[in-house]
Design a protein around this motif. Structure first.
Motif, PDB file in Angstrom:
ATOM      1  N   CYS A 279      -2.006   0.680  -2.804  1.00 51.96           N
ATOM      2  CA  CYS A 279      -1.252   0.181  -1.661  1.00 51.96           C
ATOM      3  C   CYS A 279       0.092   0.899  -1.504  1.00 51.96           C
ATOM      4  O   CYS A 279       0.764   0.732  -0.499  1.00 51.96           O
ATOM      5  CB  CYS A 279      -1.036  -1.325  -1.767  1.00 51.96           C
ATOM      6  SG  CYS A 279      -0.001  -1.820  -3.154  1.00 51.96           S
TER       7      CYS A 279
ATOM      8  N   CYS B 196      -0.370  -8.373  -5.384  1.00 52.49           N
ATOM      9  CA  CYS B 196      -0.838  -7.580  -4.246  1.00 52.49           C
ATOM     10  C   CYS B 196      -1.936  -8.325  -3.504  1.00 52.49           C
ATOM     11  O   CYS B 196      -2.803  -8.939  -4.114  1.00 52.49           O
ATOM     12  CB  CYS B 196      -1.369  -6.236  -4.756  1.00 52.49           C
ATOM     13  SG  CYS B 196      -1.994  -5.184  -3.450  1.00 52.49           S
TER      14      CYS B 196
ATOM     15  N   TRP C 100      -0.075   2.712  -7.366  1.00 54.06           N
ATOM     16  CA  TRP C 100      -1.078   1.777  -6.863  1.00 54.06           C
ATOM     17  C   TRP C 100      -1.540   2.240  -5.485  1.00 54.06           C
ATOM     18  O   TRP C 100      -0.749   2.787  -4.702  1.00 54.06           O
ATOM     19  CB  TRP C 100      -0.494   0.365  -6.780  1.00 54.06           C
ATOM     20  CG  TRP C 100      -0.232  -0.218  -8.143  1.00 54.06           C
ATOM     21  CD1 TRP C 100       0.951  -0.211  -8.807  1.00 54.06           C
ATOM     22  CD2 TRP C 100      -1.176  -0.843  -9.002  1.00 54.06           C
ATOM     23  NE1 TRP C 100       0.789  -0.808 -10.031  1.00 54.06           N
ATOM     24  CE2 TRP C 100      -0.496  -1.208 -10.186  1.00 54.06           C
ATOM     25  CE3 TRP C 100      -2.543  -1.150  -8.888  1.00 54.06           C
ATOM     26  CZ2 TRP C 100      -1.124  -1.854 -11.246  1.00 54.06           C
ATOM     27  CZ3 TRP C 100      -3.171  -1.794  -9.940  1.00 54.06           C
ATOM     28  CH2 TRP C 100      -2.471  -2.145 -11.102  1.00 54.06           C
TER      29      TRP C 100
ATOM     30  N   CYS D  17      -6.080  -1.310  -6.265  1.00 53.76           N
ATOM     31  CA  CYS D  17      -5.449  -2.621  -6.436  1.00 53.76           C
ATOM     32  C   CYS D  17      -6.454  -3.695  -6.831  1.00 53.76           C
ATOM     33  O   CYS D  17      -6.127  -4.619  -7.561  1.00 53.76           O
ATOM     34  CB  CYS D  17      -4.735  -3.020  -5.151  1.00 53.76           C
ATOM     35  SG  CYS D  17      -3.408  -1.883  -4.727  1.00 53.76           S
TER      36      CYS D  17
ATOM     37  N   HIS E  54      -3.744  -5.377  -9.234  1.00 51.89           N
ATOM     38  CA  HIS E  54      -2.318  -5.180  -8.978  1.00 51.89           C
ATOM     39  C   HIS E  54      -1.622  -6.530  -8.795  1.00 51.89           C
ATOM     40  O   HIS E  54      -1.887  -7.239  -7.819  1.00 51.89           O
ATOM     41  CB  HIS E  54      -2.171  -4.321  -7.715  1.00 51.89           C
ATOM     42  CG  HIS E  54      -0.770  -3.897  -7.434  1.00 51.89           C
ATOM     43  ND1 HIS E  54      -0.391  -3.417  -6.204  1.00 51.89           N
ATOM     44  CD2 HIS E  54       0.330  -3.872  -8.216  1.00 51.89           C
ATOM     45  CE1 HIS E  54       0.895  -3.109  -6.244  1.00 51.89           C
ATOM     46  NE2 HIS E  54       1.354  -3.374  -7.455  1.00 51.89           N
TER      47      HIS E  54
HETATM   48 ZN   LIG Z   1      -1.544  -3.129  -4.482  1.00 53.19          ZN
END
Ligand SMILES: [Zn+2]
Length: 131
Positions: free
Chosen positions: A105, A61, A103, A53, A58
């Motif tokens: 996360c 995020c 991603w 990320c 990202h």
């Molecule tokens: Zn992320």
């Protein structure tokens, strides 16, 4: 500064575990394909990127921070990374690949990860098997 490319990150291991549990065969870090996908199967025509990320920035995020020191440098770097990522995915799709972008996360919840990962990748198997 060269981009630090970590291999075998926790996120990548999570993705590998889902793919293996579904008996998907893949190669790692396929340098012969655009963007060197983290996981890919050329014959089945699918590719998966596992993006950090921070490095790939990202959108929205909380991990996609911009360091306060050299802020302009980092913004340029993240913009370049994202542009390169988009080019790689476009080129793979142009070649008929199904592409799953995961991603970092999104790898924490195994069930959600499996859904995100297998929707595009699984379709390519169905498509091939049914002609
Ligand atoms: Zn992320």
């Amino acid at each position: 500064m060269a981009r630090v490319r970590q291999k075998g990150t926790r996120a990548e291991l999570q993705v590998a575990s889902v793919l293996r549990s579904q008996s998907f065969f893949y190669r790692l870090n396929v340098a012969s394909l655009p963007g060197s996908p983290d996981f890919a199967n050329r014959k089945r025509r699918w590719a998966t990127f596992v993006h950090g990320c921070f490095w790939h920035h990202h959108t929205g995020c909380k991990r996609a921070t911009i360091p306060k020191t050299n802020e302009v440098f980092w913004q340029d770097k993240f913009r370049a990374n994202r542009a390169r990522d988009a080019r790689s995915i476009r080129e793979l799709r142009r070649r008929g690949f199904r592409v799953a972008l995961i991603w970092e996360c999104q790898t924490e919840d195994p069930a959600k990860l499996a859904t995100r990962l297998l929707r595009p990748v699984g379709n390519s198997i169905i498509k091939e098997d049914t002609g």
